[in-house]
Enzyme design. Structure first.
Site, PDB file in Angstrom:
ATOM      1  N   TYR A  49      31.967 -27.035 -21.898  1.00  0.00           N
ATOM      2  CA  TYR A  49      31.054 -25.687 -22.238  1.00  0.00           C
ATOM      3  C   TYR A  49      31.669 -24.895 -21.309  1.00  0.00           C
ATOM      4  O   TYR A  49      31.681 -24.854 -20.133  1.00  0.00           O
ATOM      5  CB  TYR A  49      29.605 -26.064 -21.786  1.00  0.00           C
ATOM      6  CG  TYR A  49      28.699 -27.286 -22.518  1.00  0.00           C
ATOM      7  CD1 TYR A  49      29.180 -27.274 -23.918  1.00  0.00           C
ATOM      8  CD2 TYR A  49      28.099 -28.192 -21.886  1.00  0.00           C
ATOM      9  CE1 TYR A  49      28.660 -28.508 -24.788  1.00  0.00           C
ATOM     10  CE2 TYR A  49      27.507 -29.156 -22.477  1.00  0.00           C
ATOM     11  CZ  TYR A  49      27.655 -29.437 -23.991  1.00  0.00           C
ATOM     12  OH  TYR A  49      27.263 -30.329 -24.760  1.00  0.00           O
ATOM     13  N   GLY A  50      31.828 -23.692 -21.947  1.00  0.00           N
ATOM     14  CA  GLY A  50      32.643 -22.379 -21.378  1.00  0.00           C
ATOM     15  C   GLY A  50      34.160 -22.474 -21.602  1.00  0.00           C
ATOM     16  O   GLY A  50      34.562 -21.441 -21.353  1.00  0.00           O
ATOM     17  N   THR A  52      38.054 -23.700 -21.382  1.00  0.00           N
ATOM     18  CA  THR A  52      39.490 -23.940 -20.709  1.00  0.00           C
ATOM     19  C   THR A  52      39.249 -23.405 -19.435  1.00  0.00           C
ATOM     20  O   THR A  52      39.204 -23.988 -18.287  1.00  0.00           O
ATOM     21  CB  THR A  52      40.813 -23.496 -21.528  1.00  0.00           C
ATOM     22  OG1 THR A  52      40.761 -24.449 -22.459  1.00  0.00           O
ATOM     23  CG2 THR A  52      41.957 -23.905 -20.490  1.00  0.00           C
ATOM     24  N   HIS A 450      41.144   3.544   2.747  1.00  0.00           N
ATOM     25  CA  HIS A 450      42.226   3.082   4.017  1.00  0.00           C
ATOM     26  C   HIS A 450      41.499   2.001   4.961  1.00  0.00           C
ATOM     27  O   HIS A 450      40.280   2.332   5.287  1.00  0.00           O
ATOM     28  CB  HIS A 450      42.778   4.452   4.796  1.00  0.00           C
ATOM     29  CG  HIS A 450      43.578   3.809   6.026  1.00  0.00           C
ATOM     30  ND1 HIS A 450      44.776   3.392   5.754  1.00  0.00           N
ATOM     31  CD2 HIS A 450      43.190   3.724   6.956  1.00  0.00           C
ATOM     32  CE1 HIS A 450      45.408   3.409   7.253  1.00  0.00           C
ATOM     33  NE2 HIS A 450      44.381   3.448   7.892  1.00  0.00           N
TER      34      HIS A 450
HETATM   35  C1  LIG Z   1      45.684 -24.636 -15.586  1.00  0.00           C
HETATM   36  C2  LIG Z   1      45.424 -23.419 -16.348  1.00  0.00           C
HETATM   37  C3  LIG Z   1      45.603 -22.054 -15.678  1.00  0.00           C
HETATM   38  C4  LIG Z   1      45.115 -20.894 -16.280  1.00  0.00           C
HETATM   39  N1  LIG Z   1      45.050 -19.750 -15.376  1.00  0.00           N
HETATM   40  C5  LIG Z   1      44.860 -18.662 -16.014  1.00  0.00           C
HETATM   41  C6  LIG Z   1      44.508 -17.363 -15.451  1.00  0.00           C
HETATM   42  O1  LIG Z   1      44.610 -17.531 -14.161  1.00  0.00           O
HETATM   43  N2  LIG Z   1      44.231 -16.368 -16.081  1.00  0.00           N
HETATM   44  C7  LIG Z   1      44.059 -16.154 -17.329  1.00  0.00           C
HETATM   45  O2  LIG Z   1      43.671 -15.180 -18.148  1.00  0.00           O
HETATM   46  N3  LIG Z   1      44.501 -17.369 -18.012  1.00  0.00           N
HETATM   47  C8  LIG Z   1      44.655 -18.511 -17.591  1.00  0.00           C
HETATM   48  N4  LIG Z   1      44.966 -19.694 -18.163  1.00  0.00           N
HETATM   49  C9  LIG Z   1      44.706 -19.617 -19.675  1.00  0.00           C
HETATM   50  C10 LIG Z   1      43.315 -19.466 -20.323  1.00  0.00           C
HETATM   51  O3  LIG Z   1      42.641 -20.689 -19.602  1.00  0.00           O
HETATM   52  C11 LIG Z   1      43.463 -19.559 -21.668  1.00  0.00           C
HETATM   53  O4  LIG Z   1      44.000 -18.465 -22.322  1.00  0.00           O
HETATM   54  C12 LIG Z   1      41.787 -19.408 -22.090  1.00  0.00           C
HETATM   55  O5  LIG Z   1      40.973 -20.207 -21.752  1.00  0.00           O
HETATM   56  C13 LIG Z   1      42.017 -19.607 -23.825  1.00  0.00           C
HETATM   57  O6  LIG Z   1      40.561 -19.373 -24.114  1.00  0.00           O
HETATM   58  P1  LIG Z   1      40.169 -19.285 -25.747  1.00  0.00           P
HETATM   59  O7  LIG Z   1      39.203 -18.552 -25.649  1.00  0.00           O
HETATM   60  O8  LIG Z   1      41.235 -19.236 -26.599  1.00  0.00           O
HETATM   61  O9  LIG Z   1      39.569 -20.987 -25.636  1.00  0.00           O
HETATM   62  P2  LIG Z   1      39.417 -22.292 -24.777  1.00  0.00           P
HETATM   63  O10 LIG Z   1      38.808 -21.735 -23.644  1.00  0.00           O
HETATM   64  O11 LIG Z   1      40.527 -22.933 -24.668  1.00  0.00           O
HETATM   65  O12 LIG Z   1      38.443 -22.912 -25.461  1.00  0.00           O
HETATM   66  C14 LIG Z   1      38.469 -23.967 -26.821  1.00  0.00           C
HETATM   67  C15 LIG Z   1      37.465 -24.906 -26.765  1.00  0.00           C
HETATM   68  O13 LIG Z   1      37.456 -25.269 -28.098  1.00  0.00           O
HETATM   69  C16 LIG Z   1      37.141 -26.558 -27.988  1.00  0.00           C
HETATM   70  N5  LIG Z   1      37.668 -27.204 -29.242  1.00  0.00           N
HETATM   71  C17 LIG Z   1      38.756 -27.552 -29.649  1.00  0.00           C
HETATM   72  N6  LIG Z   1      38.994 -27.906 -30.896  1.00  0.00           N
HETATM   73  C18 LIG Z   1      37.699 -28.362 -31.436  1.00  0.00           C
HETATM   74  C19 LIG Z   1      37.182 -28.552 -32.485  1.00  0.00           C
HETATM   75  N7  LIG Z   1      38.038 -29.100 -33.414  1.00  0.00           N
HETATM   76  N8  LIG Z   1      35.842 -28.684 -32.606  1.00  0.00           N
HETATM   77  C20 LIG Z   1      34.881 -28.222 -31.546  1.00  0.00           C
HETATM   78  N9  LIG Z   1      35.492 -27.616 -30.356  1.00  0.00           N
HETATM   79  C21 LIG Z   1      36.729 -27.599 -30.275  1.00  0.00           C
HETATM   80  C22 LIG Z   1      37.728 -27.120 -26.811  1.00  0.00           C
HETATM   81  O14 LIG Z   1      37.179 -28.538 -26.292  1.00  0.00           O
HETATM   82  C23 LIG Z   1      37.745 -25.889 -25.751  1.00  0.00           C
HETATM   83  O15 LIG Z   1      36.620 -26.152 -25.054  1.00  0.00           O
HETATM   84  C24 LIG Z   1      45.165 -20.841 -17.604  1.00  0.00           C
HETATM   85  C25 LIG Z   1      45.176 -22.035 -18.474  1.00  0.00           C
HETATM   86  C26 LIG Z   1      45.474 -23.358 -17.839  1.00  0.00           C
HETATM   87  C27 LIG Z   1      45.614 -24.433 -18.587  1.00  0.00           C
END
Ligand SMILES: Cc1cc2nc3c(=O)[nH]c(=O)nc-3n(C[C@H](O)[C@H](O)[C@H](O)COP(=O)(O)OP(=O)(O)OC[C@H]3O[C@@H](n4cnc5c(N)ncnc54)[C@H](O)[C@@H]3O)c2cc1C
Length: 469
Positions: A49-50, A52, A450
């Site tokens: 939830y929330g 990645t 500063h």
């Molecule tokens: C280790 C790591 C570090 C990172 N650090 C940064 C950072 O410092 N700053 C930054 O801006 N970005 C960072 N990122 C990238 C960032 O996390 C992603 O760009 C961002 O979270 C993408 O968000 P989103 O809205 O695309 O979807 P996400 O947040 O990825 O959410 C997608 C959701 O969909 C769900 N889902 C997938 N398929 C299905 C389905 N068929 N049915 C129902 N649910 C499904 C998944 O479980 C997930 O919860 C990092 C990524 C990683 C892996």
């Protein structure tokens, strides 16, 4: 369930269905729900939830950056790491619960836990713990994020020693020796984290240079800092095989025609992430994908089906949480606004590599600006030489440099690379200046607090080290 709606024999009916609880999807869902739309958000995992970012991405990885910096030489590596992971997981739990309650608590929004698969352009099937549920909606937002790319290296996919970044973040066992395949942002961030926790880290990069996209002076300075911390870089190294032993793995790589090996406790493939579209049934929805498997969208994030939008990593745009957030603004503008915003409005997209000190960049590099035909002025200073920035000395972090790429004819800032303390904050000011046409001279002459890091701009922007013409 926040959504006070009965699941009838033909399933749930909603105004808006959001597939995936990512940044863009949840932001749009909350905004539409507060306006009274009936919204169903489907998330496949109750651990996510929330999305990645708060669970297995930005927040826990930056939590580990923070804890790894605090480790003192006398701290026992394994115990310190275990305690750090526990603290990071506590934050994750707090954020996960907050995200769920925040969204599901809106009267007309309901979170459904299970994987969604399209049945037709308006309907998905969701496999919930209580059985299958179908959800039909007028408008659908796809926000399923991305998945790590695991390269096709013999032995890698089945290896017991090759965790994903998610598994690394969640595991409480600190590897003594770690090989990272790929010297991109994620690979380098993990390299910096684990080296500081006490792991011996080797980065294996197939290209001749690490951070090849950045200007050489910037990349060299960043790599020098990481190397000084003890990270070993092997370039032009093509990993060809992973061999599992009983307690360790052997990484076999080729460099300059010769085979070499490294024996390690863990191998992290950090070779990028691809849009999560597999198994979504997009063909049944009539939603087209690109060659890279991303959902094909126009500048308004509309897919080949006019009532279906794609937000975040899944649409193949820059993979950042703040881009997913900005995607939600574009989609909301289409659904309830003037329909004017588009991805083309993004002038400069900043990014940060959270090493210590962080490297934050925005706009064009010097070589990109030259290739684009600009006459340039280049301002650059080593942080240690920026007299107007005593903060660096006060907090004992004087490593790095600041570099600005300036159009010599218009005085507009075309790009910047800040390898310095607080760079992750400074870059947002520079980006705002670029977006609103504030010139390099105006940024140089501005009044800053500063001692701060921003006041470095007073100095650096006056230090022209190269000028064309
Ligand atoms: C280790 C790591 C570090 C990172 N650090 C940064 C950072 O410092 N700053 C930054 O801006 N970005 C960072 N990122 C990238 C960032 O996390 C992603 O760009 C961002 O979270 C993408 O968000 P989103 O809205 O695309 O979807 P996400 O947040 O990825 O959410 C997608 C959701 O969909 C769900 N889902 C997938 N398929 C299905 C389905 N068929 N049915 C129902 N649910 C499904 C998944 O479980 C997930 O919860 C990092 C990524 C990683 C892996």
């Amino acid at each position: 369930m926040g959504f006070r709606m009965d699941i009838g024999r033909d399933g749930l009916h909603a105004d808006v269905l959001v597939i995936g609880f990512g940044k863009g999807g949840k932001t749009a869902a909350a905004a539409l729900g507060r306006l009274g739309s009936r919204v169903v958000v489907v998330e496949r995992s109750d651990r996510m939830y929330g999305g990645t970012c708060p669970n297995v991405g930005c927040v826990p990885s930056k939590g580990l950056v923070h804890h790894s910096r605090r480790r003192r030489p006398e701290d026992a590596a394994q115990e310190f790491y275990e305690a750090s992971v526990a603290k990071v997981q506590q934050v994750r739990e707090f954020m996960r619960a907050g995200n769920y309650a925040g969204l599901n608590g809106i009267e007309t929004v309901s979170v459904l836990t299970g994987r969604a698969v399209f049945l037709d352009p308006h309907t998905v099937a969701v496999e919930t713990a209580d059985g299958p549920v179908s959800v039909r909606a007028d408008t659908i937002l796809i926000n399923t994020g991305s998945e790590p790319v695991v390269p096709d290296i013999p032995g890698l996919r089945g290896s017991r020693f090759a965790p994903s970044s998610t598994q690394m973040i969640e595991s409480t066992r600190l590897p003594e020796r770690l090989a990272i395949i790929g010297g991109g942002y994620l690979g380098l961030e993990f390299a910096a984290i684990y080296q500081r926790f006490g792991t011996r880290v080797t980065v294996l990069e197939a290209a001749p240079r690490i951070m090849a996209r950045e200007d050489e002076d910037v990349a060299d300075a960043a790599v020098a800092i990481l190397a000084e911390e003890g990270i070993e870089f092997v370039t032009e190294a093509r990993v060809v095989e992973i061999r599992d032993g009983e307690h360790e793995a052997t990484v076999v790589y080729e460099q300059h025609g010769e085979k070499h090996t490294r024996t390690v406790d863990a191998v992290l493939p950090a070779t990028g992430r691809m849009p999560a579209t597999d198994g979504l049934g997009l063909d049944l929805a009539g939603v087209r994908t690109t060659e890279n498997g991303a959902v094909e969208v126009d500048g308004h994030l509309r897919t080949s089906q006019p009532h279906i939008f794609a937000l975040g990593d899944v649409n193949g745009g820059p993979q950042f949480t703040y881009i997913s957030l900005d995607d939600s603004r574009i989609v909301l503008d289409q659904l309830i606004g003037k329909g004017e915003r588009s991805t083309a409005d993004r002038v400069a997209v900043p990014r940060t590599l959270f090493m210590t000190p962080p490297l934050a960049t925005t706009g064009m590099t010097e070589k990109e600006a030259r290739a684009a035909g600009h006459r340039l002025r280049i301002a650059r200073q080593a942080v240690a030489d920026i007299i107007a920035m005593p903060r660096a000395y006060a907090v004992e972090e004087t490593r790095g440099l600041m570099k600005f790429v300036i159009d010599a004819d218009t005085d507009q800032i075309l790009g910047a690379a800040l390898l310095s303390i607080d760079a992750q904050e400074l870059i947002n000011t520079v980006t705002l200046a670029m977006r609103h046409g504030i010139t390099a001279s105006e940024l140089r002459e501005s009044v800053y607090t500063h001692p701060s890091s921003t006041e470095a701009f007073n100095d650096v922007l006056g230090t022209i080290i190269r000028a064309d013409g």
